[in-house]
Scaffold this active site. Structure first.
Site, mmCIF file in Angstrom:
data_model
loop_
_atom_site.group_PDB
_atom_site.id
_atom_site.type_symbol
_atom_site.label_atom_id
_atom_site.label_comp_id
_atom_site.label_asym_id
_atom_site.label_seq_id
_atom_site.Cartn_x
_atom_site.Cartn_y
_atom_site.Cartn_z
ATOM 1 N N HIS A 1 0.841 -1.163 0.061
ATOM 2 C CA HIS A 1 0.053 -0.196 -0.122
ATOM 3 C C HIS A 1 0.935 1.181 0.020
ATOM 4 C CE1 HIS A 1 -3.009 3.048 1.161
ATOM 5 N NE2 HIS A 1 -3.877 2.072 1.102
ATOM 6 N N ASP B 1 -8.050 -5.205 0.436
ATOM 7 C CA ASP B 1 -8.562 -6.263 -0.612
ATOM 8 C C ASP B 1 -8.419 -7.591 -0.405
ATOM 9 O OD1 ASP B 1 -8.114 -3.599 -2.958
ATOM 10 O OD2 ASP B 1 -9.892 -4.147 -1.934
HETATM 11 C C1 SDX Z 1 -6.650 -0.053 -2.535
HETATM 12 O O1 SDX Z 1 -4.849 4.552 -1.632
HETATM 13 C C2 SDX Z 1 -5.602 3.578 -1.111
HETATM 14 O O2 SDX Z 1 -6.115 3.897 0.085
HETATM 15 C C3 SDX Z 1 -6.279 2.464 -1.819
HETATM 16 C C4 SDX Z 1 -7.313 1.655 -0.986
HETATM 17 C C5 SDX Z 1 -8.472 2.430 -0.845
HETATM 18 O O3 SDX Z 1 -9.273 2.100 0.348
HETATM 19 O O4 SDX Z 1 -8.983 3.021 -1.603
HETATM 20 O O5 SDX Z 1 -6.564 1.341 0.257
HETATM 21 C C6 SDX Z 1 -7.716 0.409 -1.743
HETATM 22 O O6 SDX Z 1 -6.354 0.114 -3.692
HETATM 23 C C7 SDX Z 1 -5.476 -1.225 -1.792
HETATM 24 C C8 SDX Z 1 -4.194 -1.415 -2.892
HETATM 25 C C9 SDX Z 1 -4.776 -2.400 -3.831
HETATM 26 N N1 SDX Z 1 -3.867 -2.420 -4.926
HETATM 27 C C10 SDX Z 1 -3.203 -4.091 -4.901
HETATM 28 O O7 SDX Z 1 -3.021 -4.904 -3.763
HETATM 29 C C11 SDX Z 1 -2.018 -4.072 -5.856
HETATM 30 C C12 SDX Z 1 -0.700 -4.718 -5.349
HETATM 31 N N2 SDX Z 1 -0.256 -3.713 -4.785
HETATM 32 C C13 SDX Z 1 0.951 -2.912 -5.525
HETATM 33 O O8 SDX Z 1 0.732 -2.904 -6.898
HETATM 34 C C14 SDX Z 1 1.268 -1.641 -4.645
HETATM 35 O O9 SDX Z 1 1.595 -2.131 -3.229
HETATM 36 C C15 SDX Z 1 0.464 -0.428 -4.670
HETATM 37 C C16 SDX Z 1 0.091 -0.050 -5.898
HETATM 38 C C17 SDX Z 1 -0.589 -0.479 -3.874
HETATM 39 C C18 SDX Z 1 1.376 0.778 -4.035
HETATM 40 O O10 SDX Z 1 2.468 0.853 -4.982
HETATM 41 P P1 SDX Z 1 3.675 2.129 -4.595
HETATM 42 O O11 SDX Z 1 3.531 2.666 -3.549
HETATM 43 O O12 SDX Z 1 3.657 2.719 -6.104
HETATM 44 O O13 SDX Z 1 4.680 0.707 -4.303
HETATM 45 P P2 SDX Z 1 5.876 0.242 -5.477
HETATM 46 O O14 SDX Z 1 4.864 -0.244 -6.507
HETATM 47 O O15 SDX Z 1 7.059 1.252 -5.829
HETATM 48 O O16 SDX Z 1 6.543 -1.009 -4.527
HETATM 49 C C19 SDX Z 1 7.611 -0.841 -3.617
HETATM 50 C C20 SDX Z 1 8.232 -2.258 -3.722
HETATM 51 C C21 SDX Z 1 8.733 -2.533 -4.990
HETATM 52 O O17 SDX Z 1 9.882 -3.353 -4.805
HETATM 53 P P3 SDX Z 1 11.010 -3.113 -5.495
HETATM 54 O O18 SDX Z 1 10.559 -3.077 -7.012
HETATM 55 O O19 SDX Z 1 11.377 -1.627 -5.242
HETATM 56 O O20 SDX Z 1 12.310 -4.023 -5.374
HETATM 57 O O21 SDX Z 1 7.445 -2.918 -3.038
HETATM 58 C C22 SDX Z 1 7.174 -4.120 -3.927
HETATM 59 C C23 SDX Z 1 7.559 -3.701 -5.515
HETATM 60 O O22 SDX Z 1 8.077 -4.664 -6.271
HETATM 61 N N3 SDX Z 1 5.770 -4.255 -4.102
HETATM 62 C C24 SDX Z 1 5.097 -5.495 -4.329
HETATM 63 C C25 SDX Z 1 3.800 -5.587 -4.027
HETATM 64 N N4 SDX Z 1 3.655 -4.370 -3.608
HETATM 65 C C26 SDX Z 1 4.837 -3.344 -3.796
HETATM 66 N N5 SDX Z 1 5.816 -6.791 -4.623
HETATM 67 C C27 SDX Z 1 4.899 -7.944 -4.880
HETATM 68 N N6 SDX Z 1 3.486 -7.684 -4.667
HETATM 69 C C28 SDX Z 1 3.085 -6.504 -4.197
HETATM 70 N N7 SDX Z 1 1.675 -6.526 -4.155
#
Ligand code: SDX
Length: 384
Positions: free
Chosen positions: A266, A319
């Site tokens: 997140h 989620d």
């Molecule tokens: C919701 O904003 C809100 O409040 C949203 C929400 C709401 O109530 O409205 O809470 C609802 O949308 C929850 C989030 C649902 N999305 C997911 O579950 C999708 C999977 N999550 C990720 O794609 C990610 O965690 C995000 C999109 C939620 C956040 O992305 P960021 O802040 O841009 O972080 P990032 O993509 O830069 O990741 C940071 C690191 C990376 O590692 P490196 O590449 O730097 O080594 O963490 C890793 C990412 O690879 N990472 C994950 C991951 N989430 C982050 N690795 C594997 N699986 C994941 N889910």
């Protein structure tokens, strides 16, 4: 111009001053109008919290009754919407059908009210949208799947009617209680992408309906609300591939392939537990006996959570548990994100009200890294 800082994805950027909610990660609390959202979800019901989010205070008994009566009176959607849903290609995605339905609804609004962004006018439009979004979500899905429409039963409570339209029969008490508490967890969450989209659109003085359409388009994304559908699909894939004994290896393979495991991570919580996930995961074992593979899926869920923490230090966001809980409640997977949107409609209405009440157009700047000082030939190149 004020400070010219650039933060990719607006990470860490403050977009507005709001009285609606805050994710206070220091104390791991979601503050909604001064209350702890989890405490609200433990003690009240969705319509109480929707009233709080929209009006800024909890209702009195009389106010709560009147609020629910208004929602019930306005729960039905124009007949033309049912015809529209029947015209939609069967390949239409449920969230796209919902987005189209909300857009179509604008045409049925009183033209003076539609373009009146006063607090009173926005409140009328917002309550109408909150009342009608369940019928829009459920019956658009029913049309796409050649299922008979189930029109709202205006004698039922808001959440009972929602489940009645979903199932075609009144829900049992345990299902209704769980569905209501999940709905409260989705209601409002500070400034997620879809809420920001609604406020950006409203800031041009575009109307409430347009702001809602933008929020639906955003929430559909798999990085956002679409993650609840992806999360259950991930668990079901593991079930298909061998069940609990296969779970750890399956996750490791995905991580080695640098895949995103939906339902984890997140932008704000980062390496912290989403309070909603911590609260809702308790319901997973309680509902496991409602589906044939409930126990196996609960076991897979636990393994995925353990591996994600061990390998990536990532916790589930809301989620991840909700995907499994909706499955245990027998909700069709394509309806998970539309139901999320239905809940968040209360929060989005509050944000559009707040934006229009004290508006300033959102208009950020850029760092330009493109070419400069180029000059065109002195005559047109194309035939025009
Ligand atoms: C919701 O904003 C809100 O409040 C949203 C929400 C709401 O109530 O409205 O809470 C609802 O949308 C929850 C989030 C649902 N999305 C997911 O579950 C999708 C999977 N999550 C990720 O794609 C990610 O965690 C995000 C999109 C939620 C956040 O992305 P960021 O802040 O841009 O972080 P990032 O993509 O830069 O990741 C940071 C690191 C990376 O590692 P490196 O590449 O730097 O080594 O963490 C890793 C990412 O690879 N990472 C994950 C991951 N989430 C982050 N690795 C594997 N699986 C994941 N889910």
């Amino acid at each position: 111009m004020t400070s010219e800082t650039f933060s990719p994805g607006l990470d860490g950027v403050i977009a507005t001053d709001t009285k609606i909610s805050l994710l206070d990660t220091d104390v791991e609390m979601i503050i909604v109008r001064g209350y702890d959202l989890i405490e609200l979800a433990q003690n009240l019901n969705y319509t109480d919290v929707a009233y709080l989010v929209i009006y800024g205070r909890l209702p009195t008994e009389a106010q709560g009754r009147e609020f629910c009566e208004t929602l019930a009176e306005q729960a039905e959607i124009p007949d033309e919407l049912y015809r529209l849903f029947e015209l939609m290609p069967k390949s239409t995605v449920a969230m796209d059908a919902l987005r189209t339905g909300i857009s179509f609804l604008a045409g049925f609004e009183d033209p003076d009210l539609l373009n009146d962004n006063s607090h009173e006018a926005n409140l009328k439009k917002g309550l109408k949208l909150l009342a009608q979004v369940p019928a829009l979500a459920v019956n658009s899905y029913r049309a796409l799947n050649d299922m008979p429409f189930v029109r709202p039963d205006q004698s039922l409570g808001y959440m009972e009617n929602f489940m009645y339209m979903l199932r075609g029969e009144k829900p049992d008490a345990v299902s209704l209680d769980a569905f209501d508490r999940i709905h409260m967890c989705y209601i409002e969450h500070e400034m997620p992408n879809s809420t920001f989209a609604a406020r950006v659109i409203a800031s041009t003085l575009a109307d409430m309906y347009g702001a809602m359409v933008g929020a639906v388009a955003s929430l559909k994304g798999r990085l956002h609300g679409g993650a609840n559908e992806a999360a259950i699909e991930f668990l079901l894939d593991i079930l298909k591939e061998g069940g609990p004994p296969r779970a750890e290896a399956y996750v490791m393979e995905k991580l080695e392939a640098r895949a995103r495991i939906m339902g984890f991570g997140h932008r704000v919580y980062m390496k912290k537990y989403d309070p909603r996930a911590k609260f809702l995961m308790e319901y997973i074992p309680r509902l496991a006996d409602r589906v044939p593979d409930g126990e196996e899926l609960a076991s897979i869920y636990n393994t995925v959570e353990q591996v994600m923490f061990r390998e990536k230090a990532l916790y589930p966001n809301t989620d991840f548990p909700i995907g499994l809980l909706y499955y245990e409640l027998g909700i069709p997977i394509p309806l998970y994100t539309p139901i999320f949107l239905a809940s968040r409609t209360a929060g989005n209405v509050a944000h559009v009200l707040e934006q229009h009440d004290d508006n300033r157009l959102f208009r950020p700047r850029v760092i330009y890294s493109g070419a400069r000082d180029l000059h065109p030939p002195d005559k047109a190149i194309s035939p025009g």
